[in-house]
Design a protein around this motif. Structure first.
Motif, short mmCIF file in Angstrom:
data_model
loop_
_atom_site.label_atom_id
_atom_site.label_comp_id
_atom_site.label_asym_id
_atom_site.label_seq_id
_atom_site.Cartn_x
_atom_site.Cartn_y
_atom_site.Cartn_z
N ASP A 125 -3.38 -5.88 -0.02
CA ASP A 125 -3.33 -6.06 -1.43
C ASP A 125 -3.42 -4.66 -2.23
OD1 ASP A 125 -2.72 -7.60 -3.76
OD2 ASP A 125 -4.73 -7.51 -4.28
N THR B 20 0.47 2.58 -2.09
CA THR B 20 1.59 2.97 -1.62
C THR B 20 3.09 2.39 -2.25
OG1 THR B 20 1.94 0.77 -0.14
CG2 THR B 20 0.48 2.83 0.69
N ALA C 131 -1.07 -2.00 -1.19
CA ALA C 131 0.30 -2.21 -1.73
C ALA C 131 0.42 -1.56 -3.22
CB ALA C 131 0.84 -3.77 -1.51
N TYR C 132 -0.88 -1.59 -3.96
CA TYR C 132 -0.82 -0.98 -5.00
C TYR C 132 -0.61 0.38 -5.13
CZ TYR C 132 -0.60 -4.98 -8.10
OH TYR C 132 -0.17 -6.15 -8.70
#
Lengths: 488, 589
Positions: free
Chosen positions: A316, A322, A319-320
């Motif tokens: 989670d 990358t 993903a914020y």
């Protein structure tokens, strides 16, 4: 240099030393044991009363009479172009039996943030030769695009295939190298990587850092930074294009959690420290391009999601930071499809910077959108078929269902050594799309259809009747002009 | 940056470092106030006091603390974190604590190294100061004492510091640097073009006004359906691929806020680069000059020091308030407030505070509301009217709107523009979901719309919303049984709703005419659709099918009007055609 014998406490990976002179935060520490061996560590917390040292090699064998030396410098790595072709330990020492690396430079591994003003926008796409990536979630030079995987899925094979095949079309002569950092992977996996690098001759243009499963966990905290520091040196001082593979970031985060717990910090989600986001950012953000520099750093971190849970803090938060993710799908894997990359869950945020006319092809964006929409619809219908049976589907729906099957078997599936050019990828895409009624290809505008729709398959008879089945919401007869102009 | 304190030279507070643990440093021997700026260690790293425990001072350091040792000196400046406000702000690109990034790059290369400071305003540059007051004039704090033409189209009004009061003894005119004295008062106070202001303190104003005037953006879905008031607050979810960037660009370009402040807070480096490269290329549609001439960018990426990230939104809003005090309308975009809240969480956990929900500090929602409360339309101390409108992006993890930041934000803001990935996939731009978005300013803006646009503007809007709502309900039925099963009236509703979506809600940001839609035109378009709907409703009972009505030529004409440069002419043509066609249809029955 003073050696202290004032260890007050040893707790897990941490050693607490008292009555020292002023010690700098982040300083490198040598601890000498009674048997003559030396362990290395780093200062994690320093105050007038107590210095906390995290020991990279583990605290086994350290006793209260062990000697502690503070080296007065922070953790650095020797870098040089000779690193290429070498295998180093997780803390940067050669372990391939070769000579030590003659440093051209010694660099602090912490690294500083690139000034946003100095960054150059990524603009060249990388051809990985894998259709789902190139066609639907294109990788771009300077991007950080993790692979989200789970235990038992072939993320290593995919990483290897990317490392082997990655190139920028038309610029093959540019210097390209792989920096590979293993954190807590098994011997077997490491051997697999090294063998493959040897087999394909990629080893001589690779730098390999190995921290294996039985190596000290705390060392994992410095391994990716060692790797990225080398990558920065090669990219921005030696003008090379570097692909950094970090595997497995989950092991890195666990090491971070271990330290946090040993320091009795207030834990955040699932026991991971509250600064996990910032800590990960200092790793992932070390990718990109710099204005006026020739080289670039592209990152592919591999993250194994515990229990395939994408909402777990590690995937989670990653993903914020990358720019997207490639997600491995257990269902595809069970069907025997390699690479089991599910384009529906995957995303490349920088894709549109790197594709289109003059880069890949003018129809790329629309084809990708259409493939996504059609596969999504076909995939949804599978659920329905399970309930009502295939017979009760309309002709249109059956086409979509068939499309989903074909898409998985012909577009996603490819060989481990199969390298598909973008033209080939798009050709397959068009062939598959042409099995659908022309009227449902709403994501593709008229001009593109005329230019790229496969000629031999054009105009099947049943078409006029099919056209009407288009959903009313999607029908846009008044805005054709707009559709072509709008480019996100 | 730090004020070169001319009054006290307060260096009395020198202490030493007791402990270093990451970005949190504990010092002893200091007697600082909360939020004082301190310089830490031999490299003079900048930090801020965030806690006082007995004789110890807890400091958050804005830079990396590797190598810093206990025993090194800590110097208290006696001043909180302040910004430099004055000519030269416009078109600047700063980090979170107002260090100009291009200057930093010149000084220390491609990486942001430690211990380097650079003043927020250029000291070398000379500005042509034109006084607007005379000797002998009585001025009060915050008064406009003169102007500087900062760029061709931007006038920078020089404000007296808020505490300056007295009679003007002398005032100069001509080229001066920001630190030169341009005005002296009878009480001996020297006024310069530059002043400083602590970032965490809202700038004072005379009176806060009701948000009665809309911020006109030229975007139909925003102005007509979910209007933001000047001085209002709005939130947009910042998920990727929703067209957030385009929406922000459109707002910056077209809204009638003169000054744009953009805060990139904890965002990805590559995305920030996109903003930094794209913004300077945008053209101001009103003047043709670069848009940057009235823009200030603040960029603090996720890997830059976390404390500076925490400060960056305050830096942005303080600059916005400064321009508000000159009498300008300012829009502030904070992207993303979630990253800002995460910075708070991180610092809080370093301080070993008791965590609240999901590890965020218990004061999270208080901080959020304090920040949004700095928005507003005010009468400034100078007597002019200005406003700060805040548009904050939230990025809920995993798209989960129940998490504390999104919830804390939605409790405060009055407008929610729900950007929607599904709409984007359907190529519906701007991808703002009309069913989940809302604006609470409709009632306060009613007078303005009635007076400036048309008395029935809000009624028309209400009608359109009802049709769209009805469409959503009908769509559910259509999904099950198909649209053929619906009665004719309901099929007409679907048809009208589609017209609303395609003609009003959708707007092409890249089309030279459609990119901006005047509020009057928005009204006329809406009115025309209503007319079409009314005429059609009359015909349905007469046995005319919806297919026939949907195929009318005038409907096609109407849908194209928004792209026409000769808008009024084309609209008339469409309306006349509409009347004719409906008359003919009626006659045919």
């Amino acid at each position: 240099m003073k050696e202290y014998r004032t260890i007050a406490e040893i707790s897990g990976p941490l050693v607490f030393v008292e009555k020292t002179e002023a010690v700098g935060y982040g300083e490198l520490v040598h601890i000498s044991l009674a048997d003559g061996t030396t362990k290395r560590g780093q200062v994690l917390d320093t105050s007038k009363d107590m210095v906390v040292v995290q020991v990279f090699e583990g605290t086994a064998g350290i006793d209260k009479s062990s000697g502690v030396k503070f080296l007065g410098e922070t953790v650095k790595i020797n870098v040089s172009k000779d690193m290429l072709g070498r295998i180093l330990s997780g803390s940067g020492e050669p372990i391939d039996g070769g000579p030590p690396i003659i440093p051209e430079k010694r660099i602090e591994i912490t690294g500083a943030a690139i000034n946003p003003w100095a960054r150059d926008s990524p603009s060249e796409w990388i051809q990985t030769g894998i259709s789902t990536i190139d066609g639907m979630n294109t990788l771009v030079r300077g991007q950080k695009l993790p692979v989200f995987s789970g235990s038992g899925l072939p993320h290593n094979e995919i990483a290897l295939q990317i490392a082997r095949q990655a190139k920028v079309v038309g610029k093959e002569e540019e210097e390209f190298a792989v920096v590979f950092a293993a954190m807590g992977i098994t011997h077997e996996e490491a051997q697999q990587f090294i063998k493959d690098f040897e087999r394909t001759g990629a080893l001589k243009r690779a730098v390999i850092f190995l921290n294996l499963a039985d190596d000290p966990a705390i060392e994992r905290l410095i391994t990716p930074r060692m790797a990225l520091t080398s990558a920065e040196y090669l990219a921005f001082e030696q003008d090379m294009h570097i692909l950094v593979i970090l595997t497995d970031m989950t092991n890195y985060c666990e090491a971070l959690r271990q330290i946090g717990a040993a320091r009795e910090e207030v834990p955040g989600r699932r026991g991971y420290p509250g600064y996990l986001y910032t800590d990960l950012a200092t790793i992932y953000e070390r990718a990109g391009r710099i204005k006026g520099k020739k080289g670039s750093i592209t990152q592919i971190p591999i993250i194994s999601m515990p229990d395939d849970d994408i909402t777990h803090p590690i995937p989670d938060l990653s993903a914020y930071i990358t720019e997207g993710q490639q997600v491995l799908d257990r269902n595809l894997h069970r069907k025997g499809i390699y690479p089991p990359l599910n384009p529906l869950d995957s995303l490349s945020r920088l894709m549109r910077l790197g594709i289109g006319e003059g880069l890949t092809r003018g129809d790329h964006d629309q084809v990708a959108n259409q493939l996504y929409a059609a596969y999504a619809e076909g995939n949804d219908l599978r659920g329905l078929v399970a309930i009502v049976g295939k017979e009760s589907l309309s002709e249109r729906d059956r086409k979509f269902l068939e499309f989903a099957e074909m898409f998985e078997n012909e577009f996603i599936r490819q060989g481990r050594d199969e390298e598909r050019g973008i033209e080939e990828t798009l050709k397959i895409a068009w062939r598959l799309l042409s099995t659908l009624p022309k009227g449902v290809l709403v994501k593709i505008d008229r001009e593109t259809m005329e230019k790229y729709y496969p000629k031999e398959q054009a105009a099947p008879k049943k078409e006029p009747s099919e056209k009407k089945e288009e959903t009313p919401v999607e029908k846009k007869k008044v805005t054709p002009v707009k559709e072509r102009v709008v480019k996100e | 940056m730090i004020e070169n304190s001319d009054e006290s030279g307060a260096k009395d507070g020198a202490g030493e470092i007791y402990r270093v643990a990451g970005p949190v440093v504990t010092a002893i021997g200091l007697k600082p106030r909360m939020y004082d700026v301190v310089f830490v260690g031999e490299e003079s790293l900048m930090g801020e006091v965030i806690g006082l425990v007995r004789e110890k001072t807890i400091i958050q350091v804005y830079e990396d603390t590797t190598g810093v040792k206990p025993g090194e000196e800590v110097v208290d400046t006696g001043k909180p974190l302040v910004l430099e406000l004055g000519p030269g702000l416009l078109s600047s690109i700063y980090d979170g604590i107002q260090r100009p990034l291009p200057v930093l790059r010149e000084k220390m290369g491609d990486y942001v190294e430690r211990g380097v400071t650079a003043p927020g305003l250029d000291r070398e540059k000379s500005w042509n100061f034109v006084p607007s007051i005379q000797e002998g004039d009585q001025i009060n704090g915050g008064a406009i004492i003169g102007t500087v033409q900062e760029s061709e189209h931007m006038e920078h009004r020089i404000l007296a510091p808020t505490d300056a009061e007295g009679t003007v003894q002398s005032i100069k005119e001509g080229g001066y640097g920001v630190e030169d004295v341009v005005c002296t008062l009878d009480n001996g106070k020297n006024l310069k073009m530059m002043q400083t202001w602590p970032v965490r303190v809202p700038r004072p104003y005379k009176e806060k006004l009701m948000p009665e005037i809309p911020l006109i953006t030229g975007q139909r879905v925003l102005d007509t359906f979910f209007p933001l008031a000047k001085g209002g607050t709005a939130a947009i979810p910042g998920g990727f691929g929703t067209g957030k960037t385009v929406t922000q660009h459109q707002l910056s370009k077209w809204s009638d806020a003169k000054i744009v402040v953009y805060v990139g807070c904890g965002e990805r480096g590559n995305e920030m680069t996109e903003v930094l490269t794209e913004f300077p290329e945008l053209e101001d549609p009103w003047t043709g000059a670069p848009l940057m001439q009235r823009t200030i960018l603040i960029a603090n990426t996720s890997n830059m020091p976390v404390a500076a990230r925490e400060a960056s939104v305050y830096t942005g809003v303080t600059i916005a308030e400064y321009f508000r005090d000159m009498g300008y309308h300012v829009s502030l975009m904070a992207d993303s407030t979630s990253r800002w809240a995460e910075a708070m969480r991180e610092i809080s956990s370093r301080l070993e505070e008791m965590p609240g929900e999901e590890g965020y500090p218990a004061y999270l929602s208080a901080r959020l509301s304090e920040f949004y409360e700095r928005a507003g339309r005010v009468t400034a101390l100078s007597g002019s009217e200005g406003s700060v409108s805040i548009i904050g992006a939230v990025s809920p993890p995993g798209g989960d709107f129940s998490e504390p930041i999104t919830q804390g934000t939605l409790r405060i803001v009055k407008v929610f523009w729900a950007l929607d990935t599904k709409l984007r996939e359907r190529r519906h731009f701007p991808a703002i979901n009309w069913l989940t978005s809302y604006s609470l300013y409709l009632s306060t803006l009613e007078d303005w719309f009635t007076k400036e646009v048309a008395p029935d503007f809000l009624r028309l809007r209400g009608w359109a919303m009802a049709v769209l709502q009805k469409e959503a309900e009908l769509q559910e039925i259509v999904q099950l049984v198909g649209s053929d099963a619906l009665p004719e009236e309901q099929r007409l509703t679907l048809e009208v709703a589609r017209m609303l979506r395609e003609i009003i809600l959708q707007q092409n940001a890249y089309h030279k005419v459609d990119t901006y839609s005047d509020i009057k035109r928005q009204y006329i378009l809406l009115q025309s659709i209503k007319k079409f709907s009314d005429l059609a409703t009359r015909l349905i009972p007469l046995g005319i099918s919806v297919e026939v009505i949907a195929g009318l030529n005038s409907k096609l004409l109407l849908s194209k009007v928004k792209y026409e440069e000769k808008f009024d002419e084309e609209l008339d043509r469409a309306l006349n055609k509409m009347e004719d066609e409906f008359k003919n249809l009626e006659a045919s029955t």
